[in-house]
Design an enzyme around this catalytic site. Structure first.
Site, PDB file in Angstrom:
ATOM      1  N   SER A 194       0.837  -1.207   0.000  1.00 25.34           N
ATOM      2  CA  SER A 194       0.000   0.000   0.000  1.00 25.34           C
ATOM      3  C   SER A 194       0.866   1.248   0.000  1.00 25.34           C
ATOM      4  O   SER A 194       0.560   2.245  -0.648  1.00 25.34           O
ATOM      5  CB  SER A 194      -0.930  -0.010   1.216  1.00 25.34           C
ATOM      6  OG  SER A 194      -0.176   0.131   2.393  1.00 25.34           O
ATOM      7  N   ARG A 237       0.350   3.506  -3.206  1.00 28.88           N
ATOM      8  CA  ARG A 237      -0.368   4.757  -2.946  1.00 28.88           C
ATOM      9  C   ARG A 237       0.363   5.926  -3.614  1.00 28.88           C
ATOM     10  O   ARG A 237      -0.214   6.711  -4.361  1.00 28.88           O
ATOM     11  CB  ARG A 237      -0.476   5.022  -1.455  1.00 28.88           C
ATOM     12  CG  ARG A 237      -1.181   6.346  -1.154  1.00 28.88           C
ATOM     13  CD  ARG A 237      -1.223   6.632   0.332  1.00 28.88           C
ATOM     14  NE  ARG A 237      -1.933   5.596   1.057  1.00 28.88           N
ATOM     15  CZ  ARG A 237      -1.360   4.708   1.852  1.00 28.88           C
ATOM     16  NH1 ARG A 237      -0.046   4.743   2.023  1.00 28.88           N
ATOM     17  NH2 ARG A 237      -2.072   3.807   2.476  1.00 28.88           N
ATOM     18  N   ASN A 281      -1.115   7.894  -6.989  1.00 31.61           N
ATOM     19  CA  ASN A 281      -1.420   9.324  -6.950  1.00 31.61           C
ATOM     20  C   ASN A 281      -0.639  10.094  -7.992  1.00 31.61           C
ATOM     21  O   ASN A 281      -1.179  10.938  -8.706  1.00 31.61           O
ATOM     22  CB  ASN A 281      -1.112   9.884  -5.561  1.00 31.61           C
ATOM     23  CG  ASN A 281      -2.272   9.723  -4.625  1.00 31.61           C
ATOM     24  OD1 ASN A 281      -3.261  10.423  -4.737  1.00 31.61           O
ATOM     25  ND2 ASN A 281      -2.169   8.768  -3.728  1.00 31.61           N
TER      26      ASN A 281
END
Lengths: 345, 156
Positions: free
Chosen positions: A218, A222, A226
């Site tokens: 994660s 992440r 993004n």
């Protein structure tokens, strides 16, 4: 913009922007740069994204130079503005670490600072107009150039995996191998009897392993997600520019013929800079400057171009928030994970 | 977007940068910041102390001024008293001197008047004798008429 003149399709444009400069071994055994996504794919694992590594190292070097300069000159006297701003960042990281990490380590705070500033720098590359550096690279004979290292999943996962290794290292160092195994298998289902322990061993291990592995995945994805999404939207906005300049190019072609001369773009760019410069000199009121800029942009690129400008500005302003936030989140999660690794359950 | 060995290089690069930071960047900056914090704390404490000292000095000065003011008041009071004393004394002296001088002048005047009166009297007597001689065309024996003459003079 340059691509508009080359008359490539939008799909090709996007694909070109999302392709890393890959160096590796071709299936036929020779080493070299991949020409296109398929060749890069065929190289397998043992290939390198030269652009990612180059920019990551360059920006890490920038971090080291900037902060190193302050570190060399640091003294307890009255700080210069530069020193004060760097110290503000250090102070911010230091406070974050103190608040989240309940232990003593000489390592966590420098780690957090490096991650924060380095990732921020790498993210910041996203704010440089998407065509500039690839255009320079193409002119210099380099086919692909992806300048934002954090939009490369290898870079973000590389950092996440390092953090994961640190989590394992600290877990074992603080709790011992037995303690770590105990932590992985002794919860969330708990039992005091031996049979219960044996019964719960596998489900516990399964659940805890998922929780453990979810951390680096994660963490890396992440940041990657993004930034990749942000980059993609910048590319799409750039496509709007392209469409706009395409429209205008038709109009301009009727004046200049098939090829719009280079001096037209030079004059257009120079006039924008001149307007801004006059405003800075105080010889032009801000209201007039805005109208002039509007007129110049309309003249150069048409409405679509103007829309592209405004979209680019707004997305960049928003993205400035995103890149800072993502750098901060990566840093904070690293601190929190390592703090958890230090704690006994 | 394929996973490849970039991953490993990025990992290594990260460790190297973290090591750099840990070795060359974090300690000096934090040390300078801590030192500055200590210096600022010292400075603030010193300024607090100086303020207290200033307050104390101000109070002492105020006390001294109050004392001085009291003393000055006393001195002025004394001076006023002394002044009125001196004035009174001078007034008394002047008064007595005046009366003395007036008395002396009065006695002198009366003396002079008496003397003048005596002289006048003698002159009148002489004139009276002279007048009588003229009238009588003969010498008057002063001795003979003494009594009468004296009586005349006394009447003048």
């Amino acid at each position: 913009m340059a691509s508009a003149n080359e008359k490539i399709t939008a799909g090709e444009y996007i694909r070109h922007h999302l392709q890393n400069l890959t160096y590796g071994r071709h299936p036929d055994g020779s080493w070299g740069f991949a020409h296109g996504a398929e060749e890069a794919q065929a190289m397998g694992f043992w290939a390198f994204h030269v652009d990612t590594i180059f920019w990551a190292l360059l920006l890490g070097g920038a971090f080291f130079l900037i902060f190193g300069r302050v570190a060399r000159q640091a003294e307890a006297g009255v700080p210069t503005r530069f020193q004060a701003s760097v110290e503000a960042i250090v102070e911010f990281v230091d406070t974050s670490v103190r608040e989240s990490f309940h232990g003593t380590s000489r390592f966590i705070a420098p780690l957090a600072l490096t991650l924060f500033v380095w990732i921020f720098f790498m993210n910041f590359m996203d704010l440089i107009p998407v065509d500039w550096l690839p255009w320079v690279a193409v002119k210099a004979g380099v086919e692909y150039q992806k300048v934002v290292p954090t939009t490369d999943v290898n870079a973000t996962m590389g950092m996440a995996i390092t953090v994961f290794v640190l989590i394992l290292f600290y877990s074992i160092r603080i709790k011992g191998v037995g303690g770590f195994i105990q932590e992985l298998t002794g919860q969330p289902f708990q039992s005091n009897s031996l049979i219960g322990k044996i019964l719960f061993f596998l489900p516990n291990l399964l659940l805890e392993l998922v929780a453990l592995l979810a951390k680096p995945i994660s963490l890396g994805l992440r940041l990657f997600g993004n930034l990749y999404a942000g980059e993609l939207i910048f590319i799409l906005i750039a496509l709007v520019f392209t469409a706009g300049s395409g429209l205008v190019a038709t109009g301009l072609s009727s004046v200049f013929g098939e090829h719009i001369p280079a001096w037209f773009w030079v004059v257009a760019t120079a006039s924008v800079f001149l307007t801004l410069w006059l405003n800075m000199q105080g010889r032009l009121t801000t209201r007039r400057t805005l109208w002039l800029l509007l007129a110049e942009m309309l003249l150069v690129g048409g409405l679509a171009f103007l829309g592209g400008q405004l979209m680019h500005f707004m997305w960049a302003a928003f993205h400035l928030l995103v890149i800072t936030l993502q750098a901060f989140i990566f840093m904070m999660l690293t601190i929190v994970y390592l703090s958890m690794a230090h704690e006994h359950h | 977007m394929n996973i490849n060995a970039t991953l490993i290089l990025q990992s290594i690069a990260m460790m190297i940068f973290v090591w750099f930071c840990m070795k060359f960047i974090w300690p000096p900056i934090l040390k300078a910041m801590d030192e500055r914090r200590a210096r600022i704390a010292d400075g603030l404490a010193a300024s607090d102390r100086a303020e207290q000292e200033l307050e104390a000095a101000r109070e002492a000065a105020g006390e001294q001024i109050r004392q001085a003011r009291g003393q000055a008041g006393e001195i002025i009071e004394q001076a006023n008293q002394r002044q009125s004393q001196i004035l009174d004394q001078a007034r008394e002296e002047a008064q007595s001197e005046k009366s003395r001088q007036v008395a002396a002048a009065e006695s002198e005047i009366s003396q002079a008047a008496n003397q003048a009166r005596e002289e006048l009297r003698a002159e009148i007597a002489r004139l009276a004798v002279l007048g009588a001689e003229r009238i009588l065309e003969k010498e008057i024996d002063a001795e003979t008429h003494r009594q009468m003459l004296d009586k005349l003079i006394a009447e003048i």
